[in-house]
Motif scaffolding. Structure first.
Motif, PDB file in Angstrom:
ATOM      1  N   ARG A 214       0.828  -1.222  -0.140  1.00 22.47           N
ATOM      2  CA  ARG A 214       0.078   0.028  -0.135  1.00 22.47           C
ATOM      3  C   ARG A 214       0.941   1.162  -0.055  1.00 22.47           C
ATOM      4  O   ARG A 214       0.187   2.327  -0.433  1.00 22.47           O
ATOM      5  N   GLU A 215       2.035   1.341   0.749  1.00 22.05           N
ATOM      6  CA  GLU A 215       2.736   2.547   0.927  1.00 22.05           C
ATOM      7  C   GLU A 215       4.048   2.545   0.374  1.00 22.05           C
ATOM      8  O   GLU A 215       4.664   3.560   0.216  1.00 22.05           O
ATOM      9  N   HIS A 216       4.653   1.540  -0.435  1.00 19.70           N
ATOM     10  CA  HIS A 216       5.895   1.817  -1.054  1.00 19.70           C
ATOM     11  C   HIS A 216       6.008   3.064  -1.893  1.00 19.70           C
ATOM     12  O   HIS A 216       6.948   3.453  -2.086  1.00 19.70           O
ATOM     13  N   GLY A 217       4.821   3.324  -2.817  1.00 19.98           N
ATOM     14  CA  GLY A 217       4.897   4.570  -3.555  1.00 19.98           C
ATOM     15  C   GLY A 217       5.159   5.798  -2.661  1.00 19.98           C
ATOM     16  O   GLY A 217       5.920   6.821  -3.114  1.00 19.98           O
ATOM     17  N   ASN A 218       4.484   5.918  -1.732  1.00 24.81           N
ATOM     18  CA  ASN A 218       4.734   7.106  -0.950  1.00 24.81           C
ATOM     19  C   ASN A 218       5.816   7.332  -0.090  1.00 24.81           C
ATOM     20  O   ASN A 218       6.302   8.373   0.017  1.00 24.81           O
ATOM     21  N   ILE A 219       6.328   5.889   0.109  1.00 24.89           N
ATOM     22  CA  ILE A 219       7.632   6.184   0.783  1.00 24.89           C
ATOM     23  C   ILE A 219       8.726   6.540  -0.014  1.00 24.89           C
ATOM     24  O   ILE A 219       9.683   7.250   0.290  1.00 24.89           O
ATOM     25  N   HIS A 220       8.776   5.984  -1.308  1.00 26.06           N
ATOM     26  CA  HIS A 220       9.515   6.274  -2.427  1.00 26.06           C
ATOM     27  C   HIS A 220       9.550   8.078  -2.538  1.00 26.06           C
ATOM     28  O   HIS A 220      10.752   8.585  -2.946  1.00 26.06           O
ATOM     29  N   ARG A 221       8.546   8.528  -2.427  1.00 30.81           N
ATOM     30  CA  ARG A 221       8.270  10.075  -2.754  1.00 30.81           C
ATOM     31  C   ARG A 221       8.322  10.774  -1.445  1.00 30.81           C
ATOM     32  O   ARG A 221       7.857  12.129  -1.394  1.00 30.81           O
ATOM     33  N   SER A 222       8.612  10.168  -0.359  1.00 32.51           N
ATOM     34  CA  SER A 222       8.814  10.847   0.737  1.00 32.51           C
ATOM     35  C   SER A 222       9.511  12.053   0.914  1.00 32.51           C
ATOM     36  O   SER A 222       9.173  12.917   1.906  1.00 32.51           O
ATOM     37  N   ALA A 223      10.625  12.291   0.181  1.00 35.23           N
ATOM     38  CA  ALA A 223      11.154  13.393   0.349  1.00 35.23           C
ATOM     39  C   ALA A 223      10.695  14.687  -0.322  1.00 35.23           C
ATOM     40  O   ALA A 223      10.845  15.559   0.037  1.00 35.23           O
ATOM     41  N   GLU A 224       9.631  14.456  -0.931  1.00 32.20           N
ATOM     42  CA  GLU A 224       8.391  15.722  -1.352  1.00 32.20           C
ATOM     43  C   GLU A 224       7.301  15.867  -0.313  1.00 32.20           C
ATOM     44  O   GLU A 224       6.878  17.019  -0.410  1.00 32.20           O
ATOM     45  N   LEU A 225       7.403  15.141   0.654  1.00 28.10           N
ATOM     46  CA  LEU A 225       6.260  15.402   1.693  1.00 28.10           C
ATOM     47  C   LEU A 225       6.628  16.368   2.977  1.00 28.10           C
ATOM     48  O   LEU A 225       7.888  16.513   3.395  1.00 28.10           O
ATOM     49  N   ALA A 226       5.762  17.150   3.095  1.00 30.16           N
ATOM     50  CA  ALA A 226       5.987  18.013   4.230  1.00 30.16           C
ATOM     51  C   ALA A 226       5.971  17.196   5.852  1.00 30.16           C
ATOM     52  O   ALA A 226       5.304  16.261   5.622  1.00 30.16           O
ATOM     53  N   ALA A 227       6.103  17.975   6.624  1.00 38.64           N
ATOM     54  CA  ALA A 227       5.937  17.392   7.982  1.00 38.64           C
ATOM     55  C   ALA A 227       4.538  16.747   8.439  1.00 38.64           C
ATOM     56  O   ALA A 227       4.494  15.361   8.759  1.00 38.64           O
ATOM     57  N   ALA A 228       3.562  17.301   8.107  1.00 33.39           N
ATOM     58  CA  ALA A 228       2.351  16.725   8.049  1.00 33.39           C
ATOM     59  C   ALA A 228       1.808  15.448   7.405  1.00 33.39           C
ATOM     60  O   ALA A 228       1.306  14.542   8.071  1.00 33.39           O
TER      61      ALA A 228
ATOM     62  N   ALA B 143      11.083  -0.306  10.147  1.00 31.28           N
ATOM     63  CA  ALA B 143      12.245  -0.185   9.713  1.00 31.28           C
ATOM     64  C   ALA B 143      12.249  -1.393   8.751  1.00 31.28           C
ATOM     65  O   ALA B 143      13.083  -1.228   7.397  1.00 31.28           O
ATOM     66  N   ASP B 144      11.880  -2.603   8.688  1.00 27.67           N
ATOM     67  CA  ASP B 144      11.892  -3.524   7.634  1.00 27.67           C
ATOM     68  C   ASP B 144      10.988  -3.206   6.581  1.00 27.67           C
ATOM     69  O   ASP B 144      11.354  -3.604   5.434  1.00 27.67           O
ATOM     70  N   VAL B 145       9.991  -2.403   6.689  1.00 31.37           N
ATOM     71  CA  VAL B 145       9.240  -1.783   5.578  1.00 31.37           C
ATOM     72  C   VAL B 145      10.084  -0.780   4.573  1.00 31.37           C
ATOM     73  O   VAL B 145      10.161  -1.029   3.545  1.00 31.37           O
ATOM     74  N   LEU B 146      10.915   0.021   5.381  1.00 28.10           N
ATOM     75  CA  LEU B 146      11.556   0.763   4.797  1.00 28.10           C
ATOM     76  C   LEU B 146      12.774  -0.094   4.022  1.00 28.10           C
ATOM     77  O   LEU B 146      13.155   0.242   2.565  1.00 28.10           O
ATOM     78  N   LEU B 147      13.223  -1.135   4.346  1.00 24.10           N
ATOM     79  CA  LEU B 147      14.450  -1.978   3.785  1.00 24.10           C
ATOM     80  C   LEU B 147      13.794  -2.555   2.674  1.00 24.10           C
ATOM     81  O   LEU B 147      14.337  -2.523   1.770  1.00 24.10           O
ATOM     82  N   ALA B 148      12.459  -2.814   2.695  1.00 24.01           N
ATOM     83  CA  ALA B 148      11.928  -3.553   1.396  1.00 24.01           C
ATOM     84  C   ALA B 148      11.668  -2.630   0.277  1.00 24.01           C
ATOM     85  O   ALA B 148      11.713  -2.821  -0.849  1.00 24.01           O
ATOM     86  N   CYS B 149      11.405  -1.312   0.776  1.00 21.72           N
ATOM     87  CA  CYS B 149      11.208  -0.233  -0.337  1.00 21.72           C
ATOM     88  C   CYS B 149      12.504   0.045  -0.858  1.00 21.72           C
ATOM     89  O   CYS B 149      12.662   0.499  -2.042  1.00 21.72           O
ATOM     90  N   GLU B 150      13.436  -0.111   0.054  1.00 18.98           N
ATOM     91  CA  GLU B 150      15.090  -0.027  -0.552  1.00 18.98           C
ATOM     92  C   GLU B 150      15.388  -0.853  -1.424  1.00 18.98           C
ATOM     93  O   GLU B 150      15.989  -0.672  -2.641  1.00 18.98           O
ATOM     94  N   CYS B 151      15.047  -2.123  -1.461  1.00 21.72           N
ATOM     95  CA  CYS B 151      15.242  -3.426  -2.035  1.00 21.72           C
ATOM     96  C   CYS B 151      14.508  -2.964  -3.709  1.00 21.72           C
ATOM     97  O   CYS B 151      15.054  -3.250  -4.779  1.00 21.72           O
ATOM     98  N   ASP B 152      13.258  -2.266  -3.484  1.00 23.21           N
ATOM     99  CA  ASP B 152      12.570  -2.102  -4.794  1.00 23.21           C
ATOM    100  C   ASP B 152      13.175  -1.081  -5.468  1.00 23.21           C
ATOM    101  O   ASP B 152      13.172  -1.031  -6.844  1.00 23.21           O
ATOM    102  N   ALA B 153      13.757   0.097  -4.640  1.00 22.07           N
ATOM    103  CA  ALA B 153      14.281   1.145  -5.563  1.00 22.07           C
ATOM    104  C   ALA B 153      15.849   0.771  -6.086  1.00 22.07           C
ATOM    105  O   ALA B 153      15.917   1.151  -7.120  1.00 22.07           O
ATOM    106  N   ARG B 154      16.398  -0.204  -5.329  1.00 26.18           N
ATOM    107  CA  ARG B 154      17.768  -0.481  -5.897  1.00 26.18           C
ATOM    108  C   ARG B 154      17.614  -1.788  -6.786  1.00 26.18           C
ATOM    109  O   ARG B 154      18.743  -2.162  -7.284  1.00 26.18           O
ATOM    110  N   GLY B 155      16.465  -2.374  -6.833  1.00 25.23           N
ATOM    111  CA  GLY B 155      16.202  -3.448  -7.907  1.00 25.23           C
ATOM    112  C   GLY B 155      16.110  -3.186  -9.204  1.00 25.23           C
ATOM    113  O   GLY B 155      15.098  -3.497  -9.880  1.00 25.23           O
ATOM    114  N   ARG B 156      16.910  -2.328  -9.852  1.00 27.91           N
ATOM    115  CA  ARG B 156      16.718  -1.846 -11.192  1.00 27.91           C
ATOM    116  C   ARG B 156      18.096  -1.508 -11.629  1.00 27.91           C
ATOM    117  O   ARG B 156      19.135  -1.491 -10.940  1.00 27.91           O
TER     118      ARG B 156
END
Length: 423
Positions: free
Chosen positions: A313-327, A346-359
């Protein structure tokens, strides 16, 4: 009575790998013989005993005869007249069908294998040297679990190829419907073990080539041929990307729940409507729905299914999290249940990192979203919620209002963290 070390212990010793478990086969004995020597019976379907001192498994030599479809339809024959070669013939792969005679240690009931006198009637040593996974006899077709086991061994030994005749045999088994008789628990057991091997993508490669993947995990099988978004790597389809993500999870030594999440995070792309290809709009919710079906069908453990749901549900939002404001960042943390389950997050973030670097070309790239989100979580966790709640209660505020006050305090704390990080 003669005793031999067999199976994976011999294979791994010949490969120069650490031997984890010692398996022994006993020829020319009866259950009564072993019981009289202090061995403890543990086998239900066939006679297996534990050594009275080492607690290693000693099984009576046996043969198996197919009586029904699936992997349970066998009649076992374990008598003193069963030979070692007959026992080795019922095994799955030639590399697992080598025996080493046992030598009894002086003044001890312990045994050591004699690797100078190996018994190898089916060419297992040849296939170890040639790096080939090959079935022992046509009896391989009688047990569909062996397709999963071979795929798992391919993930463990990624430089081993599958013998063409063995692949053809597995394809025949799939076409004959043998895979349909597998029970969910056994499928998950083998898949989960394969996910934890050195190169888990090889397991899926073998299952796909044999046709078994289409039967067991059609949601994954249909990802091949589905184009990726143009801003990712359009020359690679989604199935290939999935395998790269999975191997990245192994490279980063991720746990099972992370690796399972990597398998399932993009399932929705296999059902993307044609009018939104290749943007895959809405694939996160589709992935979550398909994931639920997979987990129910295979009876996946709760820890794995819950993490995979958050990642889907959230991997796309985590990938774009640098664009998110505090709220928005705090709302993302709340949706991920990060405050109650920070280690899972922390493990969710690791899975997202695997997705981003699996290219292609990004395997060694940094993933700053991980440190940013962990830093934001740390800042929000530093907020002392109990005094805020007590003060609000004293002022007559209800539970909903108290939650809003805590939320706003966390937003302010994350705001400060983001400002300092950007400075």
């Amino acid at each position: 009575m003669q005793i031999y070390m067999v199976g994976g212990a011999v294979r791994d010793a010949l490969l120069g790998l650490p031997v984890q478990d010692h398996d022994w086969v006993v020829v020319g004995a009866t259950p009564e013989t072993l019981a009289a020597q202090g061995y403890l019976p543990v086998g239900k379907d066939f006679p297996v005993f534990l050594h009275p001192d080492t607690r290693e498994e000693y099984a009576l030599a046996r043969t198996e005869r197919k009586t029904a479809s699936g992997y349970r339809g066998f009649v076992v024959h374990a008598e003193p007249d069963v030979t070692l070669e007959q026992d080795l013939a019922r095994r799955d792969l030639t590399i697992n069908s080598i025996a080493a005679p046992a030598r009894q240690q002086t003044a001890s009931t312990h045994f050591d294998p004699d690797f100078s006198a190996l018994i190898d009637p089916f060419g297992g040593q040849r296939d170890i040297h040639g790096k080939v996974l090959r079935h022992v006899t046509d009896a391989f077709r009688e047990d569909p679990v062996r397709i999963l086991r071979l795929a798992r061994f391919a993930a463990r030994f990624p430089d081993f190829s599958v013998a063409p005749e063995t692949m053809a045999l597995m394809q025949d088994m799939v076409e004959a419907g043998e895979v349909d008789a597998l029970v969910p628990e056994r499928v998950w057991q083998e898949l989960s073990r394969g996910l934890m091997e050195a190169r888990p993508s090889r397991m899926f490669e073998v299952l796909r080539d044999s046709g078994a993947l289409q039967k067991l995990l059609p949601e994954v099988a249909r990802l091949w041929g589905v184009p990726q978004r143009a801003d990712h790597h359009p020359e690679v389809d989604t199935g290939v990307h999935l395998m790269m993500v999975l191997d990245m999870s192994a490279q980063l030594q991720a746990g099972l729940a992370v690796r399972f999440s990597c398998v399932c995070h993009d399932l929705g792309k296999g059902t993307t409507p044609a009018d939104v290809l290749p943007r895959h709009i809405g694939h996160e919710e589709r992935s979550a729905r398909l994931l639920k079906d997979v987990c129910e069908r295979l009876r996946v453990p709760v820890e794995c299914r819950e993490m995979a749901d958050v990642v889907a549900r959230e991997h796309g939002n985590i990938h774009r999290s640098a664009e998110l404001a505090a709220a928005a960042t705090v709302r993302l943390l709340e949706r991920c249940d990060a405050f109650r389950k920070p280690q899972r997050f922390a493990d969710v973030l690791l899975a997202c990192e695997c997705d981003a670097r699996g290219r292609r070309g990004l395997q060694d790239s940094p993933y700053p979203q991980r440190s940013r989100m962990l830093g934001a979580l740390g800042a929000a966790q530093a907020v002392q919620t109990q005094p805020l709640a007590q003060s609000a209660q004293a002022a007559g505020q209800d539970g909903k209002k108290i939650g809003e006050i805590i939320h706003q305090a966390r937003v302010k704390a994350v705001q400060g963290f983001l400002a300092s990080a950007a400075a």
